[in-house]
Design an enzyme around this catalytic site. Structure first.
Site, PDB file in Angstrom:
ATOM      1  N   HIS A 294      -5.362  85.362 -19.939  1.00  0.00           N
ATOM      2  CA  HIS A 294      -5.410  85.221 -21.389  1.00  0.00           C
ATOM      3  C   HIS A 294      -5.546  83.744 -21.790  1.00  0.00           C
ATOM      4  O   HIS A 294      -6.294  83.400 -22.713  1.00  0.00           O
ATOM      5  CB  HIS A 294      -4.160  85.821 -22.029  1.00  0.00           C
ATOM      6  N   HIS A 337       4.156  85.741 -18.900  1.00  0.00           N
ATOM      7  CA  HIS A 337       3.725  84.838 -17.838  1.00  0.00           C
ATOM      8  C   HIS A 337       4.743  83.722 -17.682  1.00  0.00           C
ATOM      9  O   HIS A 337       5.416  83.327 -18.641  1.00  0.00           O
ATOM     10  CB  HIS A 337       2.355  84.227 -18.157  1.00  0.00           C
ATOM     11  N   ASP A 341       2.079  79.459 -14.835  1.00  0.00           N
ATOM     12  CA  ASP A 341       0.838  80.230 -14.929  1.00  0.00           C
ATOM     13  C   ASP A 341      -0.041  79.710 -16.059  1.00  0.00           C
ATOM     14  O   ASP A 341      -1.258  79.543 -15.902  1.00  0.00           O
ATOM     15  CB  ASP A 341       1.138  81.715 -15.189  1.00  0.00           C
TER      16      ASP A 341
END
Length: 408
Positions: A294, A337, A341
């Site tokens: 994302h 996350h 990350d």
């Protein structure tokens, strides 16, 4: 003298030609002091007239003399070719070794010019006043864009399949609890934050599609987007496959799921691929933590929007950055996350984008064998794009008749 080839002219013949053309004042300078013969006359450029040792001062005489020389050059193109002096219709360059060749075999060209670069062309000015013409070549090459689209579709499909494999290998939360993370431990989870992060991505995607639709060089932009997005996600496939991190939050239902045979895995991969990996479309995955897909999408869209819109569009740029940064915050606030990350995803995406565009804008890869070896796909896609892509816009289709009558 009419029967004598220019290449056999002596200074006295050049003097006679100058008098016939009305440049009697320069016979002594050019023929007596500098012993200009026929071949050197053909190789003469406007830069030579302006620079030492000639240093002509009268602009009108310089222009008129160059017009006569160019006419003579045009009449003796065969002689210029025999002498190895390229002629581009303006003036010959000092040597034929400065030609740049594009990957399709078309030559670029160096040319001596006036003190100002001609309008509509790209020129680089040297310290001695010469201009090197950078041939602006922006071929759409739609077939390459189609190849890049196939590449990114394949990578997304492969990523979806790897996500299925990774989900089966997700560590058990009872054995491997969430790892310590300063941000996740300090900020309480916001349940609706991940949906907001994806909403930011959808808005950014729509802005980018509008820019892409109206951009004059949309084929090049789409090719670059597909190339970069596919490369980053291919790297993501490798990282999340080789290392399985424990889930970042107890709220995630991430028990390992076995999808049985290969056909069941492929069906699940198609479901993830068709839903773009978004929870808004009902896709829920686990284990794909290193690194955040994302964040990659949000950052890549932001950089493409800001790169391919004019700098004066401050409101669009501000909105793009706000959506990017808020999207990243919402990903972390949702505890979907780890912080590492998101950081790695942002760093890799920005560095790859900037590195790609630096190479493309400067064409440095042409002089770098290492770049051609390590980035063969980049060299293939960019070999006929010479220099930065200007932000020019046009309608992607013909205007309807009613619209033409309204706005002309």
């Amino acid at each position: 003298m009419a029967q004598l080839s220019v290449r056999h002219w002596a200074p006295k013949h050049v003097a006679r030609w100058l008098k016939e053309e009305g440049f009697c004042d320069y016979v002594d300078l050019l023929c007596n002091r500098h012993r200009l013969d026929g071949t050197s006359l053909l190789a003469l450029s406007e830069y030579d007239l302006r620079s030492p040792p000639l240093e002509l001062k009268v602009l009108g005489d310089i222009k008129r003399l160059m017009m006569s020389i160019r006419k003579l050059q045009k009449q003796n193109i065969e002689v210029l070719e025999e002498l190895g002096v390229p002629f581009d219709g303006l003036s010959p360059s000092s040597s034929g070794s400065n030609l740049e060749w594009l990957c399709n075999g078309d030559p670029g060209r160096d040319c001596d010019s006036t003190d100002t670069a001609p309008v509509g062309e790209e020129y680089q000015q040297y310290t001695n006043g010469k201009y090197k013409q950078q041939m602006r070549r922006l071929d759409p090459e739609c077939w390459k864009t189609v190849l890049s689209s196939v590449y990114v579709v394949f990578v997304f499909g492969f990523t979806s399949f790897v996500m299925v494999i990774v989900h089966e290998r997700v560590p058990d939360m009872r054995t491997y609890p969430p790892l310590p993370d300063i941000f996740l431990d300090s900020v309480p989870r916001i349940p609706w934050a991940f949906a907001m992060a994806e909403a930011c991505g959808v808005i950014l995607c729509n802005i980018w599609l509008l820019v892409l639709l109206l951009h004059k060089h949309r084929s090049i932009l789409l090719r670059r987007m597909c190339s970069l997005m596919g490369t980053v996600f291919m790297l993501r496939c490798i990282t999340m496959f080789v290392t399985s991190l424990s889930v970042p939050g107890q709220h995630l239902q991430c028990t390992g799921k076995m999808y049985g045979d290969l056909w069941a895995k492929l069906q699940r991969a198609v479901a993830i691929w068709s839903g773009f990996g978004m929870t808004l479309t009902g896709v829920h995955t686990c284990g794909d933590y290193m690194f955040s897909g994302h964040t990659v999408v949000l950052t890549m869209l932001n950089f493409f929007v800001t790169e391919y819109t004019p700098r004066s569009w401050n409101s669009i740029h501000t909105l793009s950055w706000v959506l990017n940064l808020f999207g990243i915050f919402f990903i972390l606030a949702a505890h979907e996350h780890y912080s590492i990350d998101v950081f790695i995803a942002f760093y890799i995406t920005t560095r790859l984008f900037l590195y790609y565009h630096t190479l493309a804008n400067t064409r440095a890869y042409q002089q770098s064998r290492r770049a051609r070896i390590w980035f063969p796909m980049f060299s293939f896609f960019e070999c006929n794009v010479n220099g930065p892509v200007p932000n020019e816009y046009c309608w992607p289709f013909s205007r309807p008749a009613t619209l033409k009558r309204v706005i002309g």
